[in-house]
Write a protein that holds these residues in place. Structure first.
Motif, PDB file in Angstrom:
ATOM      1  N   GLU A  68     100.686 -88.807 -15.543  1.00  9.44           N
ATOM      2  CA  GLU A  68     101.581 -89.782 -16.170  1.00  9.44           C
ATOM      3  C   GLU A  68     100.880 -91.125 -16.388  1.00  9.44           C
ATOM      4  N   LYS A  69      99.860 -91.393 -15.562  1.00 10.29           N
ATOM      5  CA  LYS A  69      99.157 -92.675 -15.656  1.00 10.29           C
ATOM      6  C   LYS A  69      97.656 -92.528 -15.890  1.00 10.29           C
ATOM      7  N   TYR A  70      97.101 -91.340 -15.589  1.00  6.52           N
ATOM      8  CA  TYR A  70      95.647 -91.192 -15.588  1.00  6.52           C
ATOM      9  C   TYR A  70      95.217 -89.908 -16.319  1.00  6.52           C
ATOM     10  N   ARG A  71      93.942 -89.872 -16.666  1.00  3.74           N
ATOM     11  CA  ARG A  71      93.361 -88.654 -17.225  1.00  3.74           C
ATOM     12  C   ARG A  71      92.948 -87.769 -16.055  1.00  3.74           C
ATOM     13  N   THR A  72      93.674 -86.694 -15.867  1.00  8.07           N
ATOM     14  CA  THR A  72      93.490 -85.846 -14.691  1.00  8.07           C
ATOM     15  C   THR A  72      92.737 -84.574 -15.076  1.00  8.07           C
ATOM     16  N   ILE A  73      91.621 -84.327 -14.392  1.00  5.49           N
ATOM     17  CA  ILE A  73      90.736 -83.204 -14.717  1.00  5.49           C
ATOM     18  C   ILE A  73      90.647 -82.288 -13.500  1.00  5.49           C
ATOM     19  N   SER A  74      91.213 -81.087 -13.608  1.00  5.53           N
ATOM     20  CA  SER A  74      91.186 -80.098 -12.524  1.00  5.53           C
ATOM     21  C   SER A  74      90.079 -79.090 -12.795  1.00  5.53           C
ATOM     22  N   VAL A  75      89.186 -78.921 -11.847  1.00  5.68           N
ATOM     23  CA  VAL A  75      87.987 -78.093 -12.033  1.00  5.68           C
ATOM     24  C   VAL A  75      88.083 -76.807 -11.210  1.00  5.68           C
ATOM     25  N   ASP A  76      87.630 -75.690 -11.793  1.00  3.49           N
ATOM     26  CA  ASP A  76      87.442 -74.436 -11.053  1.00  3.49           C
ATOM     27  C   ASP A  76      85.961 -74.294 -10.713  1.00  3.49           C
ATOM     28  N   TRP A  77      85.627 -74.224  -9.425  1.00  2.00           N
ATOM     29  CA  TRP A  77      84.228 -74.008  -9.055  1.00  2.00           C
ATOM     30  C   TRP A  77      83.714 -72.682  -9.618  1.00  2.00           C
ATOM     31  N   PRO A  78      82.407 -72.533  -9.791  1.00  2.70           N
ATOM     32  CA  PRO A  78      81.860 -71.229 -10.203  1.00  2.70           C
ATOM     33  C   PRO A  78      82.314 -70.114  -9.244  1.00  2.70           C
ATOM     34  N   TRP A  79      82.605 -68.944  -9.808  1.00  2.00           N
ATOM     35  CA  TRP A  79      83.104 -67.781  -9.070  1.00  2.00           C
ATOM     36  C   TRP A  79      84.502 -68.015  -8.498  1.00  2.00           C
ATOM     37  N   HIS A  80      85.208 -68.993  -9.034  1.00  2.00           N
ATOM     38  CA  HIS A  80      86.571 -69.291  -8.608  1.00  2.00           C
ATOM     39  C   HIS A  80      87.444 -69.489  -9.849  1.00  2.00           C
ATOM     40  N   GLY A  81      88.711 -69.138  -9.741  1.00  2.00           N
ATOM     41  CA  GLY A  81      89.636 -69.375 -10.835  1.00  2.00           C
ATOM     42  C   GLY A  81      89.145 -68.774 -12.137  1.00  2.00           C
ATOM     43  N   ASP A  82      89.090 -69.599 -13.188  1.00  2.00           N
ATOM     44  CA  ASP A  82      88.659 -69.141 -14.504  1.00  2.00           C
ATOM     45  C   ASP A  82      87.179 -69.354 -14.768  1.00  2.00           C
ATOM     46  N   SER A  83      86.423 -69.782 -13.749  1.00  2.00           N
ATOM     47  CA  SER A  83      84.967 -69.953 -13.885  1.00  2.00           C
ATOM     48  C   SER A  83      84.269 -68.717 -13.340  1.00  2.00           C
ATOM     49  N   LYS A  84      83.425 -68.097 -14.148  1.00  2.00           N
ATOM     50  CA  LYS A  84      82.804 -66.826 -13.753  1.00  2.00           C
ATOM     51  C   LYS A  84      81.579 -67.004 -12.865  1.00  2.00           C
ATOM     52  N   GLY A  85      80.766 -68.008 -13.142  1.00  2.00           N
ATOM     53  CA  GLY A  85      79.524 -68.156 -12.392  1.00  2.00           C
ATOM     54  C   GLY A  85      78.423 -67.281 -12.941  1.00  2.00           C
ATOM     55  N   THR A  86      77.199 -67.528 -12.495  1.00  2.00           N
ATOM     56  CA  THR A  86      76.041 -66.777 -12.972  1.00  2.00           C
ATOM     57  C   THR A  86      75.899 -65.463 -12.208  1.00  2.00           C
ATOM     58  N   PRO A  87      75.254 -64.468 -12.793  1.00  2.00           N
ATOM     59  CA  PRO A  87      75.097 -63.181 -12.104  1.00  2.00           C
ATOM     60  C   PRO A  87      74.313 -63.282 -10.794  1.00  2.00           C
ATOM     61  N   SER A  88      73.344 -64.205 -10.708  1.00  2.00           N
ATOM     62  CA  SER A  88      72.484 -64.281  -9.525  1.00  2.00           C
ATOM     63  C   SER A  88      73.149 -64.958  -8.337  1.00  2.00           C
ATOM     64  N   LYS A  89      74.207 -65.719  -8.588  1.00  2.00           N
ATOM     65  CA  LYS A  89      74.913 -66.471  -7.536  1.00  2.00           C
ATOM     66  C   LYS A  89      73.988 -67.434  -6.788  1.00  2.00           C
ATOM     67  N   GLU A  90      72.968 -67.899  -7.484  1.00  2.00           N
ATOM     68  CA  GLU A  90      72.001 -68.809  -6.864  1.00  2.00           C
ATOM     69  C   GLU A  90      72.657 -70.098  -6.393  1.00  2.00           C
ATOM     70  N   ARG A  91      73.675 -70.562  -7.112  1.00  2.00           N
ATOM     71  CA  ARG A  91      74.320 -71.832  -6.792  1.00  2.00           C
ATOM     72  C   ARG A  91      75.579 -71.654  -5.950  1.00  2.00           C
ATOM     73  N   LEU A  92      75.772 -70.482  -5.378  1.00  2.00           N
ATOM     74  CA  LEU A  92      76.966 -70.219  -4.581  1.00  2.00           C
ATOM     75  C   LEU A  92      76.774 -70.775  -3.169  1.00  2.00           C
TER      76      LEU A  92
END
Length: 266
Positions: A44-68
């Protein structure tokens, strides 16, 4: 959902509202839906940005999972901020999300206008017992047995939204993929780079700590340790579990609103 490319793969995010950006970062095995009960209010007052981490929610992540890992997610957050070309933002981070936000305040202080850390990691002393627990939960076979029971305990559900989160996370924790994800995160908590205590003095942005006292994983002691590490941090306790903003959205929003107003009006 739109997405932004990162070192961990394309990261999905939701945007609501306009104005001062506020970035919402969730816990392990959770997703951006955790924030639904407060995102509309903030928008209502701010620009709100909700993030899905890789391999969570709608974020798939890379096949190697190097950044997991916790550190990998902190790297991903740097990419998200750069990819979205955000002006200095306020970050609300729960659990591993709080760690990532705090590390951003250390590595890229010009990107952080304020921090709200909710039952967050990165600033506690690891005892021989807690190290053993992390090592054991670092095995997917053990996590798959333990986490479905642990979720209900750390959530300590009080609302229907809490119950929805608990069911969603418990269901995923019982899967092979979910157990693999959570085990990788637990292993990463023992990485020396996950310990931000020696670097906490580099955090110059205003910090609000909001802690749920019913959380057996991130206890009241952890909150007090975190406050001692971060100069000038304000600590507020609420009678809630790990996902405080879901259990007590009105009380949480009141605290955050006062905090944001104190920053924006400076």
């Amino acid at each position: 959902m739109p997405s932004v490319p990162t070192r961990g793969g394309d990261v999905a995010y939701r945007v609501k509202g306009k104005g001062q950006p506020i970035v919402l970062l969730h816990a392990t095995l959770h997703d951006s839906r955790d924030y639904e009960v407060i995102a509309d209010r903030l928008a209502e007052k701010y620009r709100t940005i909700s993030v899905d981490w890789p391999w969570h929610g709608d974020s798939k992540g890379t096949p190697s999972k190097e950044r997991l890992s916790a550190v990998g997610f902190a790297d991903v957050l740097e990419d998200v901020v750069e990819g979205l070309k955000l002006e200095p933002a306020i970050f609300i981070g729960n659990s591993v999300g709080g760690f990532a936000a705090a590390r951003l305040a250390i590595t890229q202080p010009d990107k952080v206008r304020g921090l709200v850390l909710v039952n967050a990691g990165g600033f506690v002393t690891w005892t021989p017992f807690t190290r053993l627990v992390a090592r054991l939960l670092g095995f997917a076979s053990i996590s798959r047995l333990v986490m479905p029971h642990l979720v209900g305990r750390y959530m300590s559900p009080q609302t229907s939204h809490d119950e929805d989160i608990t069911r969603r996370v418990t269901t995923r924790a019982r899967t092979e993929e979910g157990a693999s994800v959570v085990a990788a995160l637990w292993r990463s908590f023992l990485d020396p780079r996950h310990d931000l205590r020696s670097r906490a003095e580099s955090i110059k942005a205003p910090v609000l700590l909001v802690w749920g006292t019913r959380d057996p994983v991130f206890s009241r002691t952890a909150a007090e340790e975190t406050k001692l590490c971060i100069a000038g941090a304000k600590l507020e306790f609420l009678d809630a579990g790990h996902v405080v903003f879901s259990s007590m959205p009105t009380e949480f929003q009141r605290l955050v609103q006062l905090f944001i107003e104190s920053i924006v009006e400076e």
